[in-house]
Scaffold this active site. Structure first.
Site, PDB file in Angstrom:
ATOM      1  N   CYS A 104       0.867  -1.174   0.000  1.00  0.00           N
ATOM      2  CA  CYS A 104       0.000   0.000   0.000  1.00  0.00           C
ATOM      3  C   CYS A 104       0.905   1.226   0.000  1.00  0.00           C
ATOM      4  O   CYS A 104       1.597   1.498   0.986  1.00  0.00           O
ATOM      5  CB  CYS A 104      -0.917   0.023   1.223  1.00  0.00           C
ATOM      6  SG  CYS A 104      -1.895   1.553   1.335  1.00  0.00           S
ATOM      7  N   MET A 317      -4.630   5.096  -5.266  1.00  0.00           N
ATOM      8  CA  MET A 317      -3.726   4.295  -4.465  1.00  0.00           C
ATOM      9  C   MET A 317      -2.293   4.763  -4.726  1.00  0.00           C
ATOM     10  O   MET A 317      -1.924   5.041  -5.861  1.00  0.00           O
ATOM     11  CB  MET A 317      -3.852   2.811  -4.822  1.00  0.00           C
ATOM     12  CG  MET A 317      -5.271   2.279  -4.691  1.00  0.00           C
ATOM     13  SD  MET A 317      -6.324   2.653  -6.118  1.00  0.00           S
ATOM     14  CE  MET A 317      -5.820   1.366  -7.251  1.00  0.00           C
TER      15      MET A 317
END
Length: 395
Positions: A104, A317
């Protein structure tokens, strides 16, 4: 009536970029959860509140979106020139599953800050005032991330005037460098696993689309917005309320995963929900962001919309931003062409919440494209620290 007491585990709830997650030091976890396996997965699902057939994660720390259903483990690193090891788990909302297949990028920002908060960085490396360079080993993908964390009076500076679209309040800027993000560290192959900058991707029952498939930051399948019936200006509500369209995106994702060699059968996609991502690109257009702010076509180089865990992301993201910047730097990819083509070292793209700039240094080596570094700015903030509690028989 007999009952099982709750277990108390030290934890910190942090925002990183446009994501939130529950952060743990490895040595604070119950002993059986300090190693990969079923116990750790069960613990993280219970912490977050999954699987939840209601899709709300009411009985846990999750926020019922892919951006808020995350757990992170940090520990001191024994690798030379690294301070900490960072492991990331994407917790499925409605299925009993934790995906460890990728990173992430947003929470990478918080990983640098948390490492200092948690005492995992050598105090001699932390200035009284200035910037602490935190050297992170991203264990999921085997890559190095450098976080430049601002320090004031010996502590992490969290407040400031840096504004990040998709985050309501300003904060302190943290610069991230993703070193050698040219492959996902797992397959170890080319940045373009098919060997092509653009492929004809056949999606059974759907059609054939031009696609750029890249493993930089995170494996991502890029398609043209107009080829799949979109403008590139869509917001979450334009797509996430349409199950048929979401199912079509999942079919594109599965076809891309097969073509990239990430999975061998379509059924394996169920155990790899986090990767690859699917994104669609468009040349610049003016649109109104989810905040109500107008983004003018002249403010951006291109538009990008990306899906995470089966839903359109509310912003972008961080790892997908790395993929965008990398693909934009390689002449001839769909991302590069949407941005006007040619050579470039940075790109500013429009997403549902606003804009984001990311830089990448791409070059050809022996006929293969490679990227030495991708850079972007995010922010992070500690939201709560203390302990989470979970039933003792849940892991």
């Amino acid at each position: 009536m007999a009952h099982v007491a709750q277990t108390k585990i030290p934890a910190t709830y942090m925002r990183g970029g446009t994501s939130k997650g529950v952060f743990f030091r490895l040595h604070d976890l119950p002993e059986r959860c300090q190693v990969p396996g079923e116990a750790r997965d069960r613990l993280f699902m219970r912490v977050i509140g999954s699987p939840d057939p209601y899709g709300a994660q009411i009985d846990g720390m999750g926020g019922a979106t892919s951006s808020t259903s995350k757990c992170v483990i940090l520990s001191k690193s024994e690798r030379p020139e690294h301070d900490v090891e960072y492991l990331y788990g994407q917790v499925s909302i409605d299925k009993p599953f934790v995906d460890w297949s990728g990173n992430c990028g947003n929470l990478s920002t918080a990983a640098g800050a948390f490492a200092i908060h948690a005492g995992l960085v050598d105090p001699a490396r932390i200035p009284d005032n200035g910037t602490c360079v935190v050297r992170i080993w991203q264990a999921n993908i085997g890559k190095t991330i450098i976080a430049h964390v601002p320090i004031t009076d010996g502590e992490v500076q969290e407040t400031g005037d840096f504004e990040l679209d998709g985050v309501t309040f300003p904060s302190a800027e943290i610069v991230l460098e993703f070193l050698d993000p040219s492959d996902d560290g797992e397959e170890g192959g080319s940045m373009f696993p098919t060997g092509n900058l653009v492929d004809e991707l056949e999606v059974p029952g759907i059609g054939t689309f031009k696609a750029t498939m890249i493993t930089a930051g995170i494996p991502t399948v890029f398609v043209n917005a107009e080829d799949i019936g979109y403008q590139g200006t869509e917001l979450r509500e334009d797509i996430n309320g349409d199950p048929a369209q979401l199912a079509r995106f999942e079919q594109i994702r599965v076809a891309g995963a097969l073509r990239m060699g990430l999975i061998k059968t379509a059924e394996e996609a169920l155990t790899r929900q986090h990767t690859p991502k699917v994104a669609f690109v468009s040349p610049p257009k003016s649109y109104r962001a989810s905040s109500g702010k107008t983004i003018e076509a002249g403010e951006v180089d291109l538009l990008v919309r990306a899906l995470s865990m089966g839903k359109l992301h509310h912003a972008m993201m961080g790892t997908c931003a790395v993929a965008i910047g990398t693909a934009a730097a390689v002449p001839g990819t769909l991302v590069n062409l949407a941005a006007g083509g040619g050579e470039r070292e940075s790109v500013r793209f429009g997403h549902p919440s606003g804009t984001l700039r990311v830089g990448a240094e791409a070059k050809q080596v022996n006929g293969e494209w490679t990227v030495t570094k991708a850079i972007m700015s995010r922010s992070a903030r500690m939201l709560m620290e203390g302990a989470v509690r979970v039933p003792g028989d849940s892991f």
